[in-house]
Scaffold this motif. Structure first.
Motif, PDB file in Angstrom:
ATOM      1  N   HIS D  79       8.097  -5.270   3.216  1.00 37.87           N
ATOM      2  CA  HIS D  79       6.834  -5.338   2.473  1.00 37.87           C
ATOM      3  C   HIS D  79       5.896  -4.179   2.794  1.00 37.87           C
ATOM      4  O   HIS D  79       5.381  -3.511   1.896  1.00 37.87           O
ATOM      5  CB  HIS D  79       6.104  -6.657   2.775  1.00 37.87           C
ATOM      6  CG  HIS D  79       6.715  -7.858   2.131  1.00 37.87           C
ATOM      7  ND1 HIS D  79       6.214  -9.133   2.297  1.00 37.87           N
ATOM      8  CD2 HIS D  79       7.796  -7.991   1.337  1.00 37.87           C
ATOM      9  CE1 HIS D  79       6.958  -9.994   1.630  1.00 37.87           C
ATOM     10  NE2 HIS D  79       7.928  -9.323   1.040  1.00 37.87           N
ATOM     11  N   ALA D  80       5.639  -3.966   4.079  1.00 39.44           N
ATOM     12  CA  ALA D  80       4.597  -3.000   4.467  1.00 39.44           C
ATOM     13  C   ALA D  80       4.945  -1.608   3.952  1.00 39.44           C
ATOM     14  O   ALA D  80       4.095  -0.910   3.374  1.00 39.44           O
ATOM     15  CB  ALA D  80       4.435  -2.996   5.987  1.00 39.44           C
ATOM     16  N   GLU D  81       6.202  -1.201   4.153  1.00 38.94           N
ATOM     17  CA  GLU D  81       6.598   0.142   3.724  1.00 38.94           C
ATOM     18  C   GLU D  81       6.492   0.258   2.200  1.00 38.94           C
ATOM     19  O   GLU D  81       6.023   1.276   1.677  1.00 38.94           O
ATOM     20  CB  GLU D  81       8.039   0.407   4.174  1.00 38.94           C
ATOM     21  CG  GLU D  81       8.470   1.849   4.012  1.00 38.94           C
ATOM     22  CD  GLU D  81       9.942   1.938   3.628  1.00 38.94           C
ATOM     23  OE1 GLU D  81      10.730   1.086   4.104  1.00 38.94           O
ATOM     24  OE2 GLU D  81      10.286   2.820   2.798  1.00 38.94           O
ATOM     25  N   ILE D  83       4.510  -1.429   0.224  1.00 36.16           N
ATOM     26  CA  ILE D  83       3.088  -1.382  -0.143  1.00 36.16           C
ATOM     27  C   ILE D  83       2.574   0.050  -0.010  1.00 36.16           C
ATOM     28  O   ILE D  83       1.897   0.579  -0.906  1.00 36.16           O
ATOM     29  CB  ILE D  83       2.260  -2.337   0.757  1.00 36.16           C
ATOM     30  CG1 ILE D  83       2.546  -3.789   0.377  1.00 36.16           C
ATOM     31  CG2 ILE D  83       0.766  -2.037   0.634  1.00 36.16           C
ATOM     32  CD1 ILE D  83       1.910  -4.808   1.309  1.00 36.16           C
ATOM     33  N   ILE D  84       2.935   0.702   1.104  1.00 41.70           N
ATOM     34  CA  ILE D  84       2.469   2.074   1.336  1.00 41.70           C
ATOM     35  C   ILE D  84       3.007   3.015   0.248  1.00 41.70           C
ATOM     36  O   ILE D  84       2.247   3.789  -0.351  1.00 41.70           O
ATOM     37  CB  ILE D  84       2.886   2.533   2.749  1.00 41.70           C
ATOM     38  CG1 ILE D  84       2.073   1.746   3.785  1.00 41.70           C
ATOM     39  CG2 ILE D  84       2.695   4.047   2.907  1.00 41.70           C
ATOM     40  CD1 ILE D  84       2.531   1.930   5.224  1.00 41.70           C
ATOM     41  N   CYS D  95       1.971  -8.527  -3.723  1.00 43.53           N
ATOM     42  CA  CYS D  95       2.978  -8.639  -2.669  1.00 43.53           C
ATOM     43  C   CYS D  95       3.099 -10.073  -2.192  1.00 43.53           C
ATOM     44  O   CYS D  95       2.094 -10.738  -1.915  1.00 43.53           O
ATOM     45  CB  CYS D  95       2.600  -7.736  -1.487  1.00 43.53           C
ATOM     46  SG  CYS D  95       3.835  -7.753  -0.168  1.00 43.53           S
ATOM     47  N   VAL D  99       2.373 -10.140   4.513  1.00 44.74           N
ATOM     48  CA  VAL D  99       2.424  -8.686   4.324  1.00 44.74           C
ATOM     49  C   VAL D  99       3.467  -8.102   5.272  1.00 44.74           C
ATOM     50  O   VAL D  99       4.284  -7.271   4.874  1.00 44.74           O
ATOM     51  CB  VAL D  99       1.034  -8.056   4.551  1.00 44.74           C
ATOM     52  CG1 VAL D  99       1.131  -6.533   4.493  1.00 44.74           C
ATOM     53  CG2 VAL D  99       0.061  -8.556   3.487  1.00 44.74           C
ATOM     54  N   SER D 100       3.435  -8.537   6.521  1.00 46.42           N
ATOM     55  CA  SER D 100       4.497  -8.140   7.452  1.00 46.42           C
ATOM     56  C   SER D 100       4.503  -9.111   8.613  1.00 46.42           C
ATOM     57  O   SER D 100       3.628  -9.976   8.708  1.00 46.42           O
ATOM     58  CB  SER D 100       4.285  -6.712   7.950  1.00 46.42           C
ATOM     59  OG  SER D 100       3.371  -6.710   9.027  1.00 46.42           O
ATOM     60  N   LYS D 105       1.591  -3.137  11.497  1.00 47.67           N
ATOM     61  CA  LYS D 105       2.130  -2.679  10.203  1.00 47.67           C
ATOM     62  C   LYS D 105       1.250  -3.141   9.052  1.00 47.67           C
ATOM     63  O   LYS D 105       0.992  -2.412   8.094  1.00 47.67           O
ATOM     64  CB  LYS D 105       3.545  -3.238   9.999  1.00 47.67           C
ATOM     65  CG  LYS D 105       4.628  -2.458  10.724  1.00 47.67           C
ATOM     66  CD  LYS D 105       5.991  -2.872  10.185  1.00 47.67           C
ATOM     67  CE  LYS D 105       7.109  -2.445  11.114  1.00 47.67           C
ATOM     68  NZ  LYS D 105       8.404  -3.045  10.702  1.00 47.67           N
ATOM     69  N   THR D 106       0.806  -4.375   9.120  1.00 45.04           N
ATOM     70  CA  THR D 106      -0.051  -4.894   8.056  1.00 45.04           C
ATOM     71  C   THR D 106      -1.319  -4.068   7.926  1.00 45.04           C
ATOM     72  O   THR D 106      -1.716  -3.664   6.829  1.00 45.04           O
ATOM     73  CB  THR D 106      -0.410  -6.370   8.350  1.00 45.04           C
ATOM     74  OG1 THR D 106       0.791  -7.135   8.331  1.00 45.04           O
ATOM     75  CG2 THR D 106      -1.383  -6.910   7.314  1.00 45.04           C
ATOM     76  N   GLU D 108      -1.807  -1.022   8.887  1.00 38.70           N
ATOM     77  CA  GLU D 108      -1.485   0.311   8.388  1.00 38.70           C
ATOM     78  C   GLU D 108      -1.354   0.271   6.863  1.00 38.70           C
ATOM     79  O   GLU D 108      -1.888   1.131   6.148  1.00 38.70           O
ATOM     80  CB  GLU D 108      -0.174   0.793   9.034  1.00 38.70           C
ATOM     81  CG  GLU D 108       0.451   2.037   8.429  1.00 38.70           C
ATOM     82  CD  GLU D 108      -0.400   3.292   8.627  1.00 38.70           C
ATOM     83  OE1 GLU D 108      -1.373   3.214   9.401  1.00 38.70           O
ATOM     84  OE2 GLU D 108      -0.113   4.337   8.000  1.00 38.70           O
ATOM     85  N   ALA D 109      -0.662  -0.745   6.358  1.00 36.99           N
ATOM     86  CA  ALA D 109      -0.484  -0.866   4.907  1.00 36.99           C
ATOM     87  C   ALA D 109      -1.837  -1.041   4.212  1.00 36.99           C
ATOM     88  O   ALA D 109      -2.113  -0.413   3.187  1.00 36.99           O
ATOM     89  CB  ALA D 109       0.441  -2.048   4.580  1.00 36.99           C
TER      90      ALA D 109
END
Lengths: 342, 342, 342, 342
Positions: D79-81, D83-84, D95, D99-100, D105-106, D108-109
Motif C-alpha cells: 500500500h504505502a509504496e 500510494i507514493i 486505499c 495504509v501499512s 511507512k504510513t 512517509e506515504a
C-alpha cells in the motif's frame, strides 16, 4: 446467455423506475422507450440512461424484431389493448397491475396472450419482496403446517391526488389488489367468498369520488384458509406493510422494514425509525428482482412468477369486494373451473 | 378504610385463583368459600389460605351480614340465578364471564341488580392488563386521533377438553367474548353489525360438538370503527394475545408478554422466549388489578370498570356472531337504545 | 414445613421492602422489626403489615428464641458487627450488600459465621432476576459453549443524594459491586486482574466527594473469560440493566424490562416504553425470589444462592477497581486459595 | 459533471467488489485494472464488466493521463509504496485499510500525499454504513448531549485462513482497526490511552501464529469519552456488528442488520433471522456509498470522509493495543500535536 432486449412503453414514474433498474442488470438491455408526452426532462433522463431511442410511437417498438419483450407502464385503461398488440407482435410482456378495470377486457387480453404463446408477467412486485418470499417459502416447506389464517396490514402513508383517485378504479382495484394477490399467493388456493367493510374516514375527497379510504376485507378460500386485510390510505407514521401466516404448526410474521436499526433512548422516550416512506423505498429490491425473474423466464423458457391468471384472479376479487361493499353482503366467487380458462 | 369482607362461590380453578389473590391484598378479606364438590385437597388449600369457612351451602354466604360482596366462580349456567340471589341478599357481585348463555336470563339478572342497587362487575379481566390499559389510555387521551380500525389476535395455546367444549356455549361465547369486550372497550362505541367466518381446522372434536376452532370476525361500530378479531383454539407456540388500534393520528400495538427478555443466538438461529403459556400467566397482574378495582368501587361508591351492561353487550355480539356463522350473512344489531335498558 | 420466623433489623427503604414481601409469602413470618429512628409513619406502616413488635432495641430480636433468622437492612457500616452478633446468637442471616467497606471486617464477620454454622445470604438480588437466571442457566447447560466474554451495562436513572454519595464507599463499592457479582456468577470463575477507567462527567458533586459517576471496568478471570462493565450514575432514559454472555457456541443477551409492550407509531416517530424506572420496579420479582430462596435454604438445610464468600469476592474486586482507578494500572488479584479461606 | 475515470490496482476479492460497484455508478468509470496474477477467470470477469484494459503492469495505469484516481486493493505490504507512486503521478487515491503495518511507512506515504496535493481516502467503509452514520448524526446534532461512553461489538462469523492470519498484522491491525476508527469517529476526539486484554480461546491456529482471537480493548479519549470494544474471530451465529453511544442526554444503539424481518413462531420457539453473514452482505451499501463520496470529493474539490490522518491514527491505536497486550499495561498515546503532522 444473450441479453434480453426490451422496449419500455410509458415513461412515467414506474416506467422510469424500471428503466433505471433494467440498465443496471447484466441480463437485460433497454433499446427503446416510448412515451406519449415527451419533454426536455425525459430526453435528458433517457440520455443519462444510455437509451438509444426515445419515441412517441409505440409501434416502432412493437415492430422492432430485435426487441424480445416489452414493459407496459402506461395508464391502466391502455393495458389490455397494448397487451393484445404486443402479443400479436410476438413480444413477451411485462405489464403493470391491474391488467384492466374490466374483467372482460382482461380475459380477452389473456386469450390473445395464450394464442400467441408469449409470456405475460403481471407486476405484483410484492411477491418478490424478500420478507414475503420468506413467508411463502415457510408455507411451501411446511414449516407452518396447514395454513389457517392470513393477515395483511397494508396502509399507505398518505392519500393520492384527486386526479389519481378518479382514474384508479377505486381502492380495491388500485391498492387492495396487491393484497388480494398476496393472500392468494400465501394461501395457495382460490377465493370462494369475499366480504368487505369500508368507510370514508380520512378525507372527504374519497367520498366525493365514490371511493373509500379505510377497509377491512375477509376472504374465504377453497382450502379453508381465511384471510383478512386491513387497508388505510393514510398511516401518518409511514408505509405499513405487514403480513402474517398462521398455521397448524406455527405462525410467521413479516414486519415493516426501516432505514436503520438505530434505537434512540432519551428522557422523552425510546424511539426507532419509522417504516420506509413508501413503495419505492420499501419494495426497491422487489422491483429489481421481479425483472430479473422475468428475464430469466424468457431466457430459460420457464413460467413467470406471476402470470395473467394471477392478474385476473386478483381483479375478480377486487370486483367482488366492491360488490360486497355496495350490497353489504358477502359475495360468492364461482370456482375457477367454472369461468372461462385462461 | 374498612376491609371488604367477601365470600367466594365456587372453588374451581378460577375461584381458587381469586382467593389466592384476595388473601394477599390489604383491602379485602375472604371470610368464606362455598363449593358443591368438597374434597381433601380443597380443605388443605382453604386451610393454607386461612379461610375460616369452607362449605357446600352457598346460602350461608348469602345470609352472612358481615359479607359485603360475593365472587361468583361457578359454571356459567348457574351465574344468572346466583346473581339474582346475591343481589336480593344485598351483596355486591363480582361474576365471571359470561353472565349467562341466554340473553333473556342475563337481562333478568341485570334487572334485579338494578332494582337492588348493588354493584355488579363482570370478569373481563383483560381490561386491566397493563398493555391494553395503555392502549385504552392512548385512545382516550387522543394520541391516536379518531380510531379507525381495531385488530385483535387472540389464540389459545391448546384446545380445552371435550367436556369443556360441550358446556362452553361455543367459541364465540366462551373465548371470543373477551375479544368482543376488548373491541367495544377500545372502539368506545357499540357494534351495529357482525360478520363471522369460522372453520373446524384443528381438531374434529370441535366439529363433533357443533363448534369451530378458527374464526375471523368483523365488527362494525356505530362510530365508524371497524374491528377484526382472529381466533384459534391452538397456537402451538403459546398464548397469542395482541391488540392494535389504528387511528387518524397514529397506531398503537400491544405485543405479547414473555417470561424473560433473553435472546439466544447460536448457529441454529436467533431465538427468544415464547409468549407466556396461557391466561393464568399472561393475565396474572390483571386478575389482581380487577379485584383491587372492584374493592375500591365498593369502598368509594364508584362504578365498576366493567359492569352488567358490558357483559350483556358482549353476549349480544357473541350471539350475533353465531348467527352470522350459521347463516353466512352479516347480522345487524339494533342500536342500544332500542333494547330494554339495563 | 414450619414457617421461618424472622426479625428485620433496619426499617429504611430496603428493610420495609423486605417486610412487604415477607408478609405475603406463606413460608416466612416477620415477628419483629427494629429501627433506631422510630416515628409515627413507621408505626402505622408496621401496624398495616401486622408486625407484632416494633422496637429500637435490636437485642430483643437477637435474644428471641423463636426468631430463626434476621434481615440486616441497616447502613453498611453496621453490617459486619450485626452479622457477628446475629451469628453468635445463632440466627441465620440475610444481609444487604456490601458486607462492609473493609475487607478485614468482612473476613472477620465471615469467620464468625463459619464458627457458628449459621447461614449467611448476601443480598445480591440480581442473581434472582428471571432474565439473568436464564443467562446463568444457558451457561450452565452448555448452550453457549465455553464462555469467552461477559458484557454488563448497568446505569442508574439519576444520581443519589450527596449524603448518600458520601457514605456509599464510592461507585465501585456501592453500585458496580452488583455487576462484579454478576460477572463472577456468569463467568463461573474468579477474577485475576482488574482494570478500571472512570470519570466525573455528570455532576461535580461526585468529584467533590472524591467519587466518579462514569466507569468502564475490565475483569480478567482465571478461566480466560474477559468481562467488561460500563456504569453511569445517570441514564436519562431510565434504569439500563443489560447483560450479555458470549461463548464458543453462541451468545445470549438479556435486554431491559419495560412496563408494557405497547409500541406507539405517530408522525413524530415510533416509540416504546422506557425501561422500568429503577431497581424497585426492575427487580421486584428478584426481591421476592431471593427471600423465598433464603427461607428454603433454612428449611431444607441447603446452601444459599449467594453466600459470604460471594460478598467478600465482590468487595475484593471493588477494592481492586478503586486501586486501578487511582494508579492508572491494572491490579492483580491473588488466586482465591492464597487468601484466608472463609 | 465529468465522470471520474479510475484505474483499479489489484483484482482480488475487494478489488473486484469495487469494480462491480463502480461500473454501476453514473459518476465513475473504470478504465483499467492491474493485477499481478492474471488468469482466465479474471479475464472473463473484466470482459463482463466492460473493462477496456486488464494488465499486470500498474505503471500503465499510473502513466495514463486520462485516469484521475486509483483504487489500491493490493496486499497491505504494497500500500504505502503504491500510494507514493500514485501521488507522484498526480492521481487521487482510494486505499484499502490499513495504509501499512509500519507507522513510519504510513507517515512517509502521507507526507508525499501532502506534498502532491492529491486526495487520499482510506477504506474505512463502516463510516458510510447507514446505521453508524445515523449514530454519528445524532452525536453531531447534540441529541445525545456530551458523549460519555462508546461501546462497539465486532465479531466475525468465522476465522480467516492461516495464510491470511500470518500476513494480517495481527487482530488489532487487521480487524479491530475498523473499530478503532469507528470509536474515533463517534467520540470526536483522539485516544490518549489504550488498554487491551486478549486471549486465544477459539482456535490454536491464532496462538501458533502469535495472534489472538478474542479481545476487549478500552480506549480513553482526550475529551473524557471512554470506549470499549469487544472482538471475536468467531461468532457462530453470524457477523455481529453493533455500536452504542451513551451520552448526557441519551443513548443510541445500532443493532445488527438481517436479511428479512420475518419472525417464525413454532412449538420449538420464536426465531428470527441471523445477522447478515459477513461484511460483503452487511456493508454492501457502505461499499457503494464510500466510492460515491470519494468521486464527489474529487469532482467538488472537497475533503474525503476518511483521510490519511484517520488511517494513521487507527494504526497508532492498533500498535498501542498490541503493546498493551504484550506488556499487560495501559499504553499512553502522546497527543496528536506531538507527532509529526500529516
Amino acid at each position: 446467455m444473450n441479453k434480453v432486449i426490451v422496449g419500455v412503453i410509458g415513461a412515467g414514474r414506474i416506467g422510469r423506475l424500471h428503466v433505471d433498474n433494467l440498465q443496471k442488470l447484466p441480463s437485460l438491455e433497454v433499446k427503446a422507450v416510448s412515451e406519449a408526452y415527451l419533454n426536455e426532462e425525459l430526453k435528458l433522463w433517457a440520455e443519462s440512461q444510455g437509451i438509444g431511442l426515445l419515441t412517441t410511437d409505440t409501434e416502432i417498438i412493437l415492430q422492432d424484431p430485435e426487441i424480445m419483450a416489452v414493459f407496459i407502464c402506461t395508464p391502466t385503461d391502455t393495458h389490455a389493448e397494448l397487451i393484445i398488440r404486443a402479443a400479436r407482435a410476438g413480444k413477451h410482456i411485462f405489464c403493470e397491475k391491474p391488467v384492466s378495470l374490466s374483467l372482460e377486457k382482461t380475459m380477452e387480453a389473456l386469450r390473445v396472450v395464450g394464442e400467441e404463446g408469449v409470456l405475460l408477467q403481471v407486476g405484483f412486485n410484492r411477491r418478490m419482496d424478500p420478507n414475503f418470499r420468506r413467508l411463502k417459502q415457510l408455507v411451501e416447506e411446511g414449516e407452518l403446517g396447514a395454513p389457517h389464517v392470513v393477515k395483511i396490514t397494508s396502509r399507505d402513508p398518505q392519500p393520492p391526488s384527486e386526479a389519481y383517485i378518479r382514474s384508479s378504479g377505486g381502492m380495491f382495484m388500485d391498492m387492495t389488489i396487491h393484497d388480494f394477490d398476496m393472500a392468494r399467493y400465501l394461501a395457495g388456493s382460490e377465493v370462494v367468498e369475499v366480504y368487505a367493510r369500508g368507510a370514508n374516514l380520512i378525507d372527504p375527497v374519497f367520498g366525493r369520488n365514490g371511493d373509500i379510504d379505510t377497509a377491512v376485507v375477509t376472504l374465504s378460500f377453497q382450502n379453508g384458509v381465511i384471510a383478512v386485510i386491513d387497508n388505510s390510505r393514510q398511516a401518518v407514521y409511514g408505509y405499513d406493510q405487514r403480513v402474517e401466516v398462521f398455521g397448524s404448526l406455527g405462525s410467521a410474521c413479516a414486519d415493516n422494514c426501516r432505514p436503520t436499526t438505530v434505537e434512540l433512548s432519551t428522557a422523552a422516550g425510546i424511539t426507532r425509525d419509522k417504516p420506509h416512506h413508501f413503495f419505492l423505498e420499501r419494495y426497491s429490491q422487489a422491483y429489481i428482482d421481479e425483472v430479473v425473474s422475468f428475464s430469466a423466464a424468457i431466457q430459460l423458457g420457464e413460467t413467470v412468477i406471476c402470470g395473467g391468471n394471477d392478474g385476473m384472479q386478483a381483479e375478480r376479487i377486487a370486483k367482488a369486494a366492491k360488490e360486497s361493499l355496495e350490497t353489504g353482503l358477502p359475495v360468492q366467487l364461482p370456482l375457477q373451473t367454472e369461468v372461462e380458462a385462461c
